[in-house]
Design an enzyme around this catalytic site. Structure first.
Site, PDB file in Angstrom:
ATOM      1  CG  MET A  17      -2.027  -1.012   1.182  1.00  0.00           C
ATOM      2  SD  MET A  17      -3.132  -0.919   2.604  1.00  0.00           S
ATOM      3  CE  MET A  17      -2.160  -1.663   3.886  1.00  0.00           C
ATOM      4  CD  GLN A  70       3.219  -3.437  -6.115  1.00  0.00           C
ATOM      5  OE1 GLN A  70       2.922  -2.279  -5.844  1.00  0.00           O
ATOM      6  NE2 GLN A  70       2.325  -4.402  -6.170  1.00  0.00           N
ATOM      7  CB  CYS A 100      -1.997   0.152  -8.614  1.00  0.00           C
ATOM      8  SG  CYS A 100      -2.352   1.713  -7.839  1.00  0.00           S
ATOM      9  CE  LYS A 139      -2.160  -6.300  -4.391  1.00  0.00           C
ATOM     10  NZ  LYS A 139      -2.674  -5.031  -4.919  1.00  0.00           N
ATOM     11  CG  ASN A 200      -5.720  -8.207  -1.938  1.00  0.00           C
ATOM     12  OD1 ASN A 200      -5.784  -7.347  -2.814  1.00  0.00           O
ATOM     13  ND2 ASN A 200      -5.665  -7.886  -0.657  1.00  0.00           N
ATOM     14  N   GLY A 224      -4.795  -5.837   3.365  1.00  0.00           N
ATOM     15  CA  GLY A 224      -4.342  -4.454   3.273  1.00  0.00           C
ATOM     16  C   GLY A 224      -5.012  -3.564   4.301  1.00  0.00           C
TER      17      GLY A 224
HETATM   18  C1  LIG Z   1      -3.744   3.334   0.518  1.00  0.00           C
HETATM   19  C2  LIG Z   1      -3.598   2.194  -0.448  1.00  0.00           C
HETATM   20  C3  LIG Z   1      -2.462   2.101  -1.239  1.00  0.00           C
HETATM   21  C4  LIG Z   1      -2.301   1.032  -2.133  1.00  0.00           C
HETATM   22  N1  LIG Z   1      -1.140   0.941  -2.851  1.00  0.00           N
HETATM   23  C5  LIG Z   1      -0.919  -0.147  -3.622  1.00  0.00           C
HETATM   24  C6  LIG Z   1       0.346  -0.350  -4.238  1.00  0.00           C
HETATM   25  O1  LIG Z   1       1.288   0.435  -4.076  1.00  0.00           O
HETATM   26  N2  LIG Z   1       0.484  -1.457  -5.006  1.00  0.00           N
HETATM   27  C7  LIG Z   1      -0.527  -2.371  -5.192  1.00  0.00           C
HETATM   28  O2  LIG Z   1      -0.336  -3.369  -5.902  1.00  0.00           O
HETATM   29  N3  LIG Z   1      -1.719  -2.206  -4.596  1.00  0.00           N
HETATM   30  C8  LIG Z   1      -1.925  -1.144  -3.802  1.00  0.00           C
HETATM   31  N4  LIG Z   1      -3.114  -1.035  -3.120  1.00  0.00           N
HETATM   32  C9  LIG Z   1      -4.101  -2.119  -3.194  1.00  0.00           C
HETATM   33  C10 LIG Z   1      -3.901  -3.124  -2.043  1.00  0.00           C
HETATM   34  O3  LIG Z   1      -2.658  -3.782  -2.169  1.00  0.00           O
HETATM   35  C11 LIG Z   1      -5.022  -4.191  -2.009  1.00  0.00           C
HETATM   36  O4  LIG Z   1      -5.012  -4.905  -3.209  1.00  0.00           O
HETATM   37  C12 LIG Z   1      -6.402  -3.571  -1.819  1.00  0.00           C
HETATM   38  O5  LIG Z   1      -6.400  -2.586  -0.809  1.00  0.00           O
HETATM   39  C13 LIG Z   1      -7.432  -4.654  -1.474  1.00  0.00           C
HETATM   40  O6  LIG Z   1      -7.076  -5.337  -0.292  1.00  0.00           O
HETATM   41  P1  LIG Z   1      -7.788  -4.985   1.126  1.00  0.00           P
HETATM   42  O7  LIG Z   1      -9.278  -5.084   0.910  1.00  0.00           O
HETATM   43  O8  LIG Z   1      -7.279  -6.021   2.070  1.00  0.00           O
HETATM   44  O9  LIG Z   1      -7.398  -3.596   1.472  1.00  0.00           O
HETATM   45  C14 LIG Z   1      -3.308   0.040  -2.255  1.00  0.00           C
HETATM   46  C15 LIG Z   1      -4.452   0.144  -1.458  1.00  0.00           C
HETATM   47  C16 LIG Z   1      -4.604   1.187  -0.558  1.00  0.00           C
HETATM   48  C17 LIG Z   1      -5.850   1.248   0.302  1.00  0.00           C
END
Ligand SMILES: Cc1cc2nc3c(=O)[nH]c(=O)nc-3n(C[C@H](O)[C@H](O)[C@H](O)COP(=O)(O)O)c2cc1C
Length: 320
Positions: A17, A70, A100, A139, A200, A224
């Protein structure tokens, strides 16, 4: 769970994240029971590698456990270069971001936008795998939009080109973070490939973790947002999956210790100006269920100095 040569302590992974999974947060989640923590995404554009933002993101000083970094981008050669650069900088796993949905990332046609272009996905994966000696993971989301859930196609491309584990967020790019994650495509992907599959999306409790594992048959889970302000969720889930019983929530004294240590580590990594600012959002997450009228957070957010932040937190825990 095994990723290349590494055996993880368990199958729970901290989701990458941006703005959250910096070194202090990764270390904390590992200590609180996560088997692996993936860094915030790093751009594959070499022009930004020397900015303080990237330098902080690349900081692995004293990091224990497996260092998974990443990278994000759309140019196969630049992605290869970024992978090699991070391997040299200590990365033990390179993770490619195709999950993302952020506009900033997708405008440059990286992140989940890449899922529209399977040929380019293949080129990027090939090029990154060839560039490094460490395992490369990927991912993704379930597809580009609800009419194009091509997660299975992307998963097959990943496996045949040397990706060593695949994490899938159960939403399409078009879904952003809306609605509920759905796990059907993840379950389907698990039927088609034999590398480890990590589910995820919206996993926020021990019961949900068990349900998703059982439904998808995935090898691991990635968590996350539910870990923001609640890094102990990993040990709670781990305990429940192993024993079927609930682990007690941390008491006030333990939360105080965890939070203070976290904030001190943020001050150390980001320095006297940025450190306290970054600490604010984490403190907000930790206290969101307790400080219901936000009165403490309003007071805390006005503090600029690190030491004053620590004093305020100590007082808060003494009197609450
Ligand atoms: C604040 C934030 C930043 C994130 N940054 C990335 C990132 O840098 N790379 C990525 O692959 N996913 C990123 N994500 C997505 C998360 O890795 C994850 O796939 C998504 O939040 C769903 O999982 P969760 O429901 O457990 O939060 C981000 C999500 C959030 C909320």
């Amino acid at each position: 769970m095994q990723i290349g040569p590494y055996t993880l302590d368990n199958n729970l992974i901290v989701a990458p994240m941006a703005g959250v999974t910096d070194r202090p947060f990764r270390q904390l989640c590992r200590r609180m029971g996560a088997g692996l923590a993936v860094s915030e995404m790093l751009s594959s554009n070499p022009q930004v590698w020397k900015t303080s933002k990237s330098m902080n993101r690349m900081d692995h000083l004293g990091e224990t456990g497996i260092r998974a970094v990443q990278i994000a981008g759309a140019d196969p050669d630049l992605m290869a270069e970024a992978a090699a650069y991070n391997e040299k900088n200590g990365a033990q796993i390179i993770d490619i971001n195709m999950g993302c949905p952020a506009k900033k990332v997708n405008k440059k046609m990286a992140g989940s936008a890449l899922m529209q272009y399977p040929d380019l996905v293949e080129q990027i994966v090939k090029s990154v795998v060839k560039a490094v000696n460490v395992p490369v993971t990927l991912k993704t989301r379930t597809g580009w939009n609800t009419d194009n859930r091509n997660g299975v196609e992307i998963a097959k491309i990943a496996e045949r080109n040397g990706i060593q584990s695949l994490a899938i967020h159960g939403r399409t790019r078009a879904c952003m973070y809306k609605g509920h994650a759905e796990y059907d495509i993840i379950r389907e992907i698990k039927d088609y490939i034999s590398i480890p599959v990590i589910a995820n999306g919206d996993i926020d409790s021990p019961e949900k973790a068990k349900e998703v594992l059982e439904y998808t048959n995935a090898d691991g889970l990635m968590i996350g947002r539910a870990a923001q302000g609640r890094p102990w969720i990993f040990r709670e889930i781990d305990h429940y999956l192993r024993t079927g019983e609930y682990l007690a929530a941390p008491d006030k004294e333990e939360v105080r210790g965890i939070l203070l240590e976290h904030v001190i580590n943020l001050h150390q990594l980001y320095g006297e100006v940025l450190g306290p600012r970054i600490a604010r959002k984490h403190v907000g997450w930790y206290l969101q269920d307790q400080d219901t009228d936000k009165s403490f957070r309003k007071l805390f957010n006005a503090i600029e100095s690190g030491n004053e932040q620590l004093d305020a937190l100590n007082k808060y825990f003494e009197f609450e």
